[in-house]
Write an enzyme that holds these catalytic residues in place. Sequence first.
Site, PDB file in Angstrom:
ATOM      1  N   TYR A   1      -2.652   7.212   7.821  1.00 18.66           N
ATOM      2  CA  TYR A   1      -1.418   6.469   7.569  1.00 18.66           C
ATOM      3  C   TYR A   1      -1.517   5.905   6.154  1.00 18.66           C
ATOM      4  CZ  TYR A   1       2.508   3.257   8.184  1.00 18.66           C
ATOM      5  OH  TYR A   1       3.708   2.601   8.053  1.00 18.66           O
TER       6      TYR A   1
ATOM      7  N   GLU B   1      -7.927   2.056   0.118  1.00 14.67           N
ATOM      8  CA  GLU B   1      -8.640   0.846   0.539  1.00 14.67           C
ATOM      9  C   GLU B   1      -7.668  -0.250   0.975  1.00 14.67           C
ATOM     10  OE1 GLU B   1     -12.301  -0.238  -0.284  1.00 14.67           O
ATOM     11  OE2 GLU B   1     -12.626   1.902   0.045  1.00 14.67           O
ATOM     12  N   VAL B   2      -6.428   0.116   1.247  1.00 12.55           N
ATOM     13  CA  VAL B   2      -5.379  -0.877   1.484  1.00 12.55           C
ATOM     14  C   VAL B   2      -5.760  -1.862   2.579  1.00 12.55           C
ATOM     15  CG1 VAL B   2      -3.009  -1.185   2.275  1.00 12.55           C
ATOM     16  CG2 VAL B   2      -3.537   0.560   0.567  1.00 12.55           C
ATOM     17  N   LYS B   3      -6.238  -1.369   3.711  1.00 10.30           N
ATOM     18  CA  LYS B   3      -6.573  -2.268   4.819  1.00 10.30           C
ATOM     19  C   LYS B   3      -8.049  -2.614   4.873  1.00 10.30           C
ATOM     20  CE  LYS B   3      -4.346  -2.034   8.759  1.00 10.30           C
ATOM     21  NZ  LYS B   3      -3.847  -1.642  10.100  1.00 10.30           N
TER      22      LYS B   3
ATOM     23  N   GLY C   1       0.811  -1.210   0.000  1.00 14.33           N
ATOM     24  CA  GLY C   1       0.000   0.000   0.000  1.00 14.33           C
ATOM     25  C   GLY C   1       0.843   1.257   0.000  1.00 14.33           C
TER      26      GLY C   1
ATOM     27  N   THR D   1      11.409  -3.139 -10.175  1.00 13.73           N
ATOM     28  CA  THR D   1      11.733  -4.268 -11.046  1.00 13.73           C
ATOM     29  C   THR D   1      10.746  -5.415 -10.960  1.00 13.73           C
ATOM     30  OG1 THR D   1      14.080  -3.727 -10.894  1.00 13.73           O
ATOM     31  CG2 THR D   1      13.527  -5.932 -11.664  1.00 13.73           C
TER      32      THR D   1
END
Length: 440
Positions: free
Chosen positions: A138, A241-243, A111, A297
């Site tokens: 955060y 919306e990461v968590k 995230g 990468t």
Amino acid sequence: MMDTHLQLRDARTIAGIQKLRFFPHSIVAGEGCYLIEEDGRRLLDLSASWGAAGLGYGHPAIVEAVTTAIRQQAGASILSAVNRPAVELAENLLALTPGSGDRRVWLGHSGSDANEAALRAILAAGGRSRIISFVGAYHGGTAGSMSISGHSCQSGVSKLPGVLFLPYPDPYRPFMGDPSGQSVLQLLDYHLQTDCPPEEVAAVFMEPVMSDGGLIVPPPGLLKAIQDRLHPHGALILCDEVKVGLGRSGKLHCFQHEELSPDFVTFGKGLGGGLALSAVVGPAEVLDVAQAFAMETTCGNPVSAAAGLAVLKTIRDENLPERAARIGRKLYSGLERLASTHPLVGDVRGRGLVMGVELVRDRESREPAATQTAKVVYRAYELGAVLYYVGLQSNVLEITPPLIIGDKELEEALEILDNAISDVENHRVPDEAIRKFQGW
């Protein structure tokens, strides 16, 4: 109870700058909703590794997808080559994320890098320099994502010039004593009329539920009101919306609870089913701003992408958002019962399977109970469950179990929490037990 030898090896080899430890926990295996220590002790995981293991551990769909992908590995990157799993993952994300116009997907590892890539592209493409974020937000641990984060654990980090941090509308600890959140809107209006003209704002970064800031659910309509003030002036809306995304809130996307229409959505944690994977979905005119602009990468490597495809398919096939809503209602009711018997519990809040329990020394003053919170998570570990705490005062229990958690595990979780809180309230957990495991 713990692998002492492994703990010592960790202390001698792993960098302290990447550790946030709460108790002496050494894992050798995982199965479903449980983590297994070296002596065979099974621990109910109420964190899902900070939400990253949304389908638990060893889920057959992920095992099959990753095994197939690694056996016939189609390269290791999308930097200079195309691979099928990455393209199919991008197609799936576009299909399941509401939006209009020509859009693109950026694939990353976490995230943090997703929010940073979105930030950099937005600033480069739009010609605007101002970002609006929130106190307590955060958005990651990279330089760029930290520059627009307002969490107290990053108070010494350089911030983006011109970023405006608004108070997050918090009904339990309201700004200006106003639980409706209208005072936040009034403050925003003041800034827009004075030192932060809306035509200078490139984007607003929002968490539909403020996660690490304390699992705060905003008053209904407040985030949409902020969107409606900025969107007509050309400011972009990004939902982190990461968590809380991908079914955890009881809807596929947490922003759907708020009737938001984001231009950008960032995903991470549970998207990879435990593997490193993140994504940004947003307008092509921004995400195609330049070639070789936000490169890493191994981004889009086929193994992680295959895991992401398996996660999305499982969420759809097993209707995990509905399951999260159903189990979440039972979890909320159980936590409310605990609140009725434990003075230490000040507030219970959340959506679906993202729940916060705020602990206070006194319900009237609402003084944060940081030491007691650390003791609760330590004691819960001793009793057989893993969970952590968050919040600007480190006093909110974060409960984000795997989406596959069932009724039996839920009953076990509530019993452990009940006993852990009781033991802390009755002074059965000494200060020495937690002294070396204080978090942020």
